[in-house]
Structure formats: C-alpha cells, structure tokens
Scaffold this motif. Structure first.
Motif, mmCIF file in Angstrom:
data_model
loop_
_atom_site.group_PDB
_atom_site.id
_atom_site.type_symbol
_atom_site.label_atom_id
_atom_site.label_comp_id
_atom_site.label_asym_id
_atom_site.label_seq_id
_atom_site.Cartn_x
_atom_site.Cartn_y
_atom_site.Cartn_z
ATOM 1 N N SER A 177 5.418 -4.923 -11.568
ATOM 2 C CA SER A 177 5.479 -3.714 -10.745
ATOM 3 C C SER A 177 4.798 -2.549 -11.442
ATOM 4 O O SER A 177 4.886 -2.400 -12.664
ATOM 5 N N THR A 178 4.150 -1.719 -10.646
ATOM 6 C CA THR A 178 3.541 -0.488 -11.142
ATOM 7 C C THR A 178 4.156 0.669 -10.364
ATOM 8 O O THR A 178 4.533 0.507 -9.192
ATOM 9 N N VAL A 179 4.312 1.825 -11.003
ATOM 10 C CA VAL A 179 5.003 2.938 -10.358
ATOM 11 C C VAL A 179 4.163 4.205 -10.428
ATOM 12 O O VAL A 179 3.612 4.544 -11.477
ATOM 13 N N ALA A 218 7.020 5.778 -6.204
ATOM 14 C CA ALA A 218 6.512 4.707 -5.336
ATOM 15 C C ALA A 218 6.231 3.489 -6.204
ATOM 16 O O ALA A 218 5.429 3.563 -7.136
ATOM 17 N N VAL A 219 6.921 2.402 -5.927
ATOM 18 C CA VAL A 219 6.784 1.166 -6.704
ATOM 19 C C VAL A 219 6.025 0.142 -5.874
ATOM 20 O O VAL A 219 6.325 -0.063 -4.699
ATOM 21 N N LEU A 220 5.066 -0.503 -6.507
ATOM 22 C CA LEU A 220 4.275 -1.534 -5.846
ATOM 23 C C LEU A 220 4.211 -2.776 -6.721
ATOM 24 O O LEU A 220 4.052 -2.667 -7.946
ATOM 25 N N ASP A 221 4.350 -3.920 -6.114
ATOM 26 C CA ASP A 221 4.053 -5.173 -6.816
ATOM 27 C C ASP A 221 2.544 -5.340 -6.805
ATOM 28 O O ASP A 221 1.932 -5.492 -5.750
ATOM 29 N N ALA A 222 1.924 -5.257 -7.975
ATOM 30 C CA ALA A 222 0.461 -5.266 -8.066
ATOM 31 C C ALA A 222 0.060 -5.750 -9.448
ATOM 32 O O ALA A 222 0.866 -5.746 -10.382
ATOM 33 N N PRO A 223 -1.188 -6.184 -9.608
ATOM 34 C CA PRO A 223 -1.651 -6.581 -10.941
ATOM 35 C C PRO A 223 -1.598 -5.396 -11.906
ATOM 36 O O PRO A 223 -1.755 -4.231 -11.501
ATOM 37 N N ALA A 224 -1.394 -5.685 -13.168
ATOM 38 C CA ALA A 224 -1.372 -4.629 -14.183
ATOM 39 C C ALA A 224 -2.763 -4.026 -14.329
ATOM 40 O O ALA A 224 -3.781 -4.697 -14.149
ATOM 41 N N GLY A 225 -2.781 -2.738 -14.631
ATOM 42 C CA GLY A 225 -4.033 -2.074 -14.953
ATOM 43 C C GLY A 225 -4.794 -1.497 -13.785
ATOM 44 O O GLY A 225 -5.813 -0.830 -13.980
ATOM 45 N N VAL A 226 -4.327 -1.724 -12.559
ATOM 46 C CA VAL A 226 -5.015 -1.172 -11.394
ATOM 47 C C VAL A 226 -4.772 0.338 -11.342
ATOM 48 O O VAL A 226 -3.626 0.793 -11.406
ATOM 49 N N ARG A 227 -5.843 1.122 -11.224
ATOM 50 C CA ARG A 227 -5.721 2.570 -11.136
ATOM 51 C C ARG A 227 -6.554 3.077 -9.963
ATOM 52 O O ARG A 227 -7.472 2.404 -9.491
ATOM 53 N N HIS A 228 -6.227 4.294 -9.493
ATOM 54 C CA HIS A 228 -6.859 4.845 -8.310
ATOM 55 C C HIS A 228 -7.544 6.161 -8.651
ATOM 56 O O HIS A 228 -7.003 6.975 -9.421
ATOM 57 N N ALA A 229 -8.708 6.384 -8.061
ATOM 58 C CA ALA A 229 -9.418 7.647 -8.277
ATOM 59 C C ALA A 229 -8.597 8.818 -7.762
ATOM 60 O O ALA A 229 -8.611 9.912 -8.353
ATOM 61 N N ASP A 230 -7.875 8.614 -6.677
ATOM 62 C CA ASP A 230 -6.989 9.639 -6.114
ATOM 63 C C ASP A 230 -5.623 9.001 -5.898
ATOM 64 O O ASP A 230 -5.351 8.444 -4.831
ATOM 65 N N PRO A 231 -4.734 9.049 -6.898
ATOM 66 C CA PRO A 231 -3.437 8.363 -6.778
ATOM 67 C C PRO A 231 -2.605 8.845 -5.597
ATOM 68 O O PRO A 231 -1.947 8.038 -4.939
#
Length: 385
Positions: A177-179, A218-231
C-alpha cells in the motif's frame, strides 16, 4: 546502575524515550540527523493507551489541550452508506478517555517542550563505534565520540542500528500500500471527528482537528515507487467521485502540501528488541501498517516501559531483558492485527468478499465493534515515580 543514555532518532518514540529516561534520573542526549525537529505534515489518532503513556511522561495535559476528541464518525462505502458508526462515548466510558486526533507537529512540539534544549543534537549523524568499553554503548558525532551506558535506537522503519544488530534479518518490506496525505490549508470541518471509507483496493479517511482543519489520507494498493507529477490531481481522479466531504477536503488542500509515502513494515518479527547495551524502540523494533492506528501508541508504550524497567532493575542488562520481555510479545501481536485489518479493509478487491465483509459490518452490534479497539487500547503504563 547506569545513568547516561544516547537516543538516536528525534521522532515521537525517541523524544518520549528521552523524557522517560530523564524522569528516572538519567542524563540523556537525543541525536537527530534532520536539521529541523518538526514532524509536520500529517495527523494522528491517539488511543487510550497512547494517552496514558503521555500522562505518565507528564505531557498528557498539553496533548489533550491541542487535540480534538473523536466521538463521531465511523466507516463508510464510497457512495456514503455507513457500514459502522463510531461510538466515542462508549469508548470513553470503557477506557476513561476518548480517542484524540492531533496534528503530528503539535504532538511533536509537546514532547520537545518537555526536554531541555541542551538535550537535543539536531543535524547530527550518529555513527557506530567499537572503541568504547564493551560494557557500554557509544556513537561518533563528527569528530566526537559519545560514550554512554545505554543507546536507544529510535531511528525508524529503516533503522540503521537494527540492521547492524541483526544483519541476518530481512528488514522492512513493502506492505503493498502507498499513502497520500495532507492537512487542509483552511478550516474544512468534515462534520464528523473521524471516518474511513473503503473501496476496492483503496481507502480514504479523515481526522478533524480542534482548529477546524482536517487531515486526510488516501491509501491505494499499488506497486512501490509510483509517484505522480501532481499528487493532488491523482487523488482527485481516484476519490473525487466518492461521498461528501471527500471532494471538499481535497478542494481545501494546497497541491504542495500533499505527502506521498509507501508503507513498509517489519513482516518478519525480530527475535529480540535488545542487544548488549542497545534497545530498539518504535518503528525500529516493530514497524507496522497504520490500519488500527497503533504505531505511535506502541512507540509511546515502549518509551514508558523502557524507563520503568531500567528504574526497577539493578542493572542495565536486567532492565533491557525486562523491556524486551514486556514489549516484544505485545507490540508484535498489535503489528499482526494491523496487517490483518488492512486485508479486511482496503485490501479487499473481490466483489463477493467485499459484499460479505460489508454485510458482517452492518450486522455487528456497536459494542462488539468497540471490543476490537478495546483489545489494543486496554493498557496501563508502569509508574515512573
């Protein structure tokens, strides 16, 4: 009995440990590599066990004055239907205090204020040394060697000291999970004190603060290390269609205030929390997922228990053995419960499993639901004086 300690790590657990050790008469130096001790940017819920630990450390009153108690709220689905209502009044009757929501920065400030400025060494990197007496503990700060009777490693989930003490341990692993989280830039009272909303592979929650602002996560089940230009835009795309007040909380947030962290945990339990004259504390000892809101509370329990054990025992070694015996079983059990809670919450994706869970939640009596919180929050701290 020893009387000097070095605490590596100036977070919640490290500061609490320093306060506890000073309360039993020890001289303590806290070493933190960050240039500023603020721990800002998010919020925290403190259950009764954490509040009681803070009371024993002498900072409970300051924390209560900065907190907003959680009486209302509960758990919902994305369309807004309630799965379970929160009964904060019942929790207060059972435990003597309700859950308290507070900005991490405010909690950190209260802990920091309980220590003399001279006890804090910020912007300093602690390096291990092997040149001190084997019966003591030591670190190197720049060109200075600090020798002490005890070293408390409160240096977080990626603890360098844990890796040195237990080189065969696999260390922290990604929870899956990523938050993303933030505190609103302006008052945006969400109407309830605390909420969680569960969707397939996702969770949105909020904590309301005394000043009208709120923290959301906001918690998402997602691969580690994914980042967004505009979170913030990414959160809006995923959660903007969920029930009120979620869109309003996002609208009250500045894009620059959004933090994004992958959640790591110690899935493989440590065989012990001590080695020689070193004690691991907080995330360094038992990093857990945040699903039952016990991470900081367990670190506060660690701090009080460590000080009490050292005060009650004739030697540092005996005190550390007692600390390990009292803290390791409990904190590791709480970590397992947190992991299981995540699997039953945002971790579910299968529609049938989600429907069965939702039905079970709606049919569970309020007192039975409260028992889950009581199981972890029923803890009485040892006395320090």
């Amino acid at each position: 009995m020893g009387s000097t300690a070095v605490v590596v790590g100036g977070g919640i657990g490290g500061l609490a440990a320093a306060i506890g050790l000073r309360a039993i008469g020890w001289e303590v130096t806290v070493v933190e590599r960050a240039e500023v001790l603020d721990d800002a940017g998010a919020g925290i819920s403190l259950a009764a066990n954490g509040i009681r630990a803070l009371d024993e450390l002498g900072v409970g009153t300051a924390v209560r004055e900065a907190a907003r108690y959680q009486y209302t709220g509960g758990t919902r689905v994305p369309a807004g239907r309630w799965l379970a209502r929160m009964d904060g009044a019942l929790l207060e009757r059972e435990l003597g205090t309700p859950i308290a929501g507070i900005p991490r920065a405010a909690l950190h400030s209260a802990l920091r204020a309980a220590l003399p400025e001279s006890a804090l060494r910020v912007g300093s990197e602690a390096e291990p040394v092997s040149t001190v007496d084997p019966g003591r503990a030591g670190i190197r700060l720049a060109d200075e060697i600090v020798d002490a009777d005890l070293l408390v490693a409160a240096d977080g989930v990626r603890s360098r000291w844990r890796a040195l003490l237990f080189p065969g341990h696999p260390g922290p692993v990604y929870s899956g999970s990523t938050v993303l989280r933030a505190i609103t830039a302006e008052p945006a009272d969400p109407g309830t004190d605390f909420e969680l909303t569960w969707g397939p592979g996702a969770e949105f929650g909020h904590i309301a603060f005394r000043d009208g602002r709120a923290e959301w996560h906001a918690v998402l089940d997602a691969p580690a290390g994914v980042r967004h230009a505009d979170p913030l835009a990414a959160v809006r795309a995923r959660f903007g269609g969920w029930h009120d007040p979620i869109p309003a909380l996002l609208d009250a947030t500045r894009p620059a205030d959004v933090l994004h962290h992958d959640v790591h945990e110690l899935r493989t339990p440590l065989p012990r929390f001590t080695s020689g004259r070193v004690a691991l504390l907080g995330d360094a000892a038992h990093a857990m997922t945040p699903n039952i809101g016990q991470g900081a509370c367990q670190a506060l329990e660690d701090a009080v228990t460590l000080a009490a054990a050292l005060s009650a025992c004739p030697t540092v070694e005996a005190g550390l053995a007692r600390y390990d015996a009292e803290r390791r079983p409990r904190s590791q059990a709480v970590a397992r419960a947190a992991r299981q809670a995540g699997r039953l919450g945002h971790g579910l994706r299968n529609p049938v499993a989600i429907a069965l869970r939702n039905t079970a939640f709606r049919l569970t009596p309020a007192r039975a639901a409260v028992s889950v919180v009581l199981r972890h929050a029923r803890w009485t701290p040892p006395r320090l004086g």
